[in-house]
Design an enzyme around this catalytic site. Structure first.
Site, PDB file in Angstrom:
ATOM      1  N   SER A   1      36.315  39.279  33.631  1.00  0.00           N
ATOM      2  CA  SER A   1      37.750  39.411  33.375  1.00  0.00           C
ATOM      3  C   SER A   1      38.457  38.072  33.493  1.00  0.00           C
ATOM      4  O   SER A   1      38.061  37.215  34.298  1.00  0.00           O
ATOM      5  CB  SER A   1      38.316  40.384  34.413  1.00  0.00           C
ATOM      6  OG  SER A   1      39.718  40.346  34.424  1.00  0.00           O
TER       7      SER A   1
ATOM      8  N   TYR B   1      39.514  43.740  43.629  1.00  0.00           N
ATOM      9  CA  TYR B   1      38.939  43.963  42.294  1.00  0.00           C
ATOM     10  C   TYR B   1      38.565  42.628  41.647  1.00  0.00           C
ATOM     11  O   TYR B   1      37.437  42.440  41.174  1.00  0.00           O
ATOM     12  CB  TYR B   1      39.938  44.723  41.388  1.00  0.00           C
ATOM     13  CG  TYR B   1      39.525  44.666  39.933  1.00  0.00           C
ATOM     14  CD1 TYR B   1      38.482  45.452  39.461  1.00  0.00           C
ATOM     15  CD2 TYR B   1      40.136  43.769  39.039  1.00  0.00           C
ATOM     16  CE1 TYR B   1      38.065  45.362  38.133  1.00  0.00           C
ATOM     17  CE2 TYR B   1      39.725  43.679  37.719  1.00  0.00           C
ATOM     18  CZ  TYR B   1      38.692  44.475  37.274  1.00  0.00           C
ATOM     19  OH  TYR B   1      38.271  44.373  35.964  1.00  0.00           O
TER      20      TYR B   1
ATOM     21  N   LYS C   1      34.670  40.644  40.511  1.00  0.00           N
ATOM     22  CA  LYS C   1      34.234  40.014  39.251  1.00  0.00           C
ATOM     23  C   LYS C   1      33.685  38.610  39.522  1.00  0.00           C
ATOM     24  O   LYS C   1      32.677  38.194  38.940  1.00  0.00           O
ATOM     25  CB  LYS C   1      35.392  39.965  38.240  1.00  0.00           C
ATOM     26  CG  LYS C   1      35.830  41.340  37.757  1.00  0.00           C
ATOM     27  CD  LYS C   1      34.718  42.085  37.004  1.00  0.00           C
ATOM     28  CE  LYS C   1      35.076  43.501  36.637  1.00  0.00           C
ATOM     29  NZ  LYS C   1      33.975  44.301  36.136  1.00  0.00           N
TER      30      LYS C   1
END
Ligand code: NAD
Ligand code: WQD
Length: 335
Positions: free
Chosen positions: A125, A150, A154
């Site tokens: 992302s 979150y 990644k």
């Protein structure tokens, strides 16, 4: 026909990628625990493709299930979409995010290594860049300290894959850093399925236009941008899906122990107000919106430099923001 295991293949990006894979001559094998999707997506995929895709309902952290799948199908590669993605929830339940997003990747990598499955495409992302100093961001732009658990998953997942490749495990990996995926399949049969109140802009726009939400709040109009609202790079999900097919084909030409990362965006930034105006214009509907407070922690502006994916993977987006807004609305009306 090469069989590709798609974890999270019933989800938003995974389901569109399944369509593009079939249309490019691959056979997707889907594993999804339906924690953020519905089994009827498989019916919709069948309507689009004219055939039923192989589907395993289960957790991709379940190694026994992965081994069962590999004993039933010769898996040539994996696209790992499965993850939890709600940024706000990740700050409240960080362990749930670390467990699922990192745990599932570890299991997938162990499984690939043991089964000598070489090729992995991973869903990363643009969140790894935080608020960059220089725009647009290239793949060399330094990653910043993550703003949420979150986002941190990644970054950690990318680091894990780099370390595994360095260890000469025989794995080839491409990490795709998605910018803001929007739009839906032009048929309107599959699309994004937000559960509860959407956190993301475009589902909120379509639900407001549909009368499900009373009003959309634009989070701030006093930023240093053309109209004061934040800027993002909105990429149509069909183009994004196509990038996975291109990435798989490219991986197949690489030597063992390969890792690379690509931005997947349009290369253009649009403001929140431009998105709303485009939506209204293309679809001939009004969106009830008001200007509100800034959202704490929001990135002010980010968009991608896409030179690398354009030249190396020969990937070029073919859908415009207008197409995205039309297809998002078409999907919303079919829901
Ligand atoms: P999504 O929630 O629609 O799809 C993810 C799918 O994975 C869901 O169907 C869910 O049921 C499934 N899943 C979750 N954990 C699982 C597990 N342990 N085992 C099996 N299935 C599991 O999300 P999406 O928008 O399609 O995102 C796909 C990937 O792309 C995610 O990794 C996400 O972090 C990443 N990503 C998404 C965006 C975005 O804005 N949509 C942006 C950048 C990156
Ligand atoms: C887009 C713009 C908001 C809702 C998220 C994740 C990130 C990545 C991409 C996965 C912003 C504005 C939004 C609303 C608004 N996902 N907005 N009113 O912020 O780019 O990031 O998706 O990896 O990790 O955090 O996307 O859709 O939330 O917001 O004005 O009701 O729309 O301020 O400028 P964002 P978003």
């Amino acid at each position: 026909m090469k069989k590709i295991l798609i974890t999270g293949g019933a989800g938003y990006i995974g389901s569109h990628t399944a369509v593009q894979l079939v249309q490019s001559g691959f056979e997707p094998i889907i594993i999804d625990d339906l924690s953020n999707s519905e089994e009827k997506v498989l019916d919709r995929l069948e309507e689009i493709l004219g055939k039923r895709l192989t589907f395993y309902k289960g957790d991709c952290s379940d190694r026994a299930l992965l081994d069962q799948i590999a004993s039933e199908h010769e898996i040539a590669g994996v696209i790992h979409f499965a993850a939890f993605k709600a940024v706000g929830e990740s700050t409240i339940q960080p362990l749930k995010y670390y467990q699922n997003n990192i745990g599932s990747l570890l299991t997938i990598l162990e499984f690939m290594k043991a089964r000598q499955i070489k090729d992995l495409v991973f869903s990363s992302s643009c969140t790894v860049y935080g608020q960059p100093d220089v725009l647009p961001v290239t793949e060399q732009t330094p990653r910043q300290e993550a703003e949420s658990p979150y986002g941190n998953t990644k970054k950690i997942c990318e680091d894990i894959m780099v370390d595994l490749v360095k260890s000469k495990a025989g794995i080839r990996v491409i990490s795709l850093r998605y910018f803001n995926p929007v739009g839906a399949h032009p048929s309107g049969k599959i699309g994004e399925l937000p559960i509860g109140t959407p956190a993301n802009l475009v589902p909120f726009v379509t639900q407001t236009a549909a009368g499900i939400r009373e009003k959309l709040t634009v989070f701030g109009d006093d930023y240093d941008t053309v109209d004061g609202s934040c800027v993002r790079d909105y990429i149509h999900v069909m183009d994004l899906a196509d990038a996975h097919v291109k990435a798989l084909a490219y991986l197949g030409e690489q030597k063992d122990d390969f890792y690379d990362v690509f931005n997947v965006g349009t290369g253009n930034g649009n403001t929140v107000l431009e998105v709303i105006n485009t939506f209204e214009k293309v679809n001939g509907v009004k969106v009830n919106f008001q200007i509100g407070e800034r959202r704490p922690g929001d990135i002010v502006k980010i968009w991608a430099n896409t030179s690398k994916i354009n030249s190396v993977l020969d990937w070029h987006p073919s859908y415009s923001l207008e197409d995205s807004m039309r297809d998002s609305w078409n999907w919303q009306k079919n829901l």
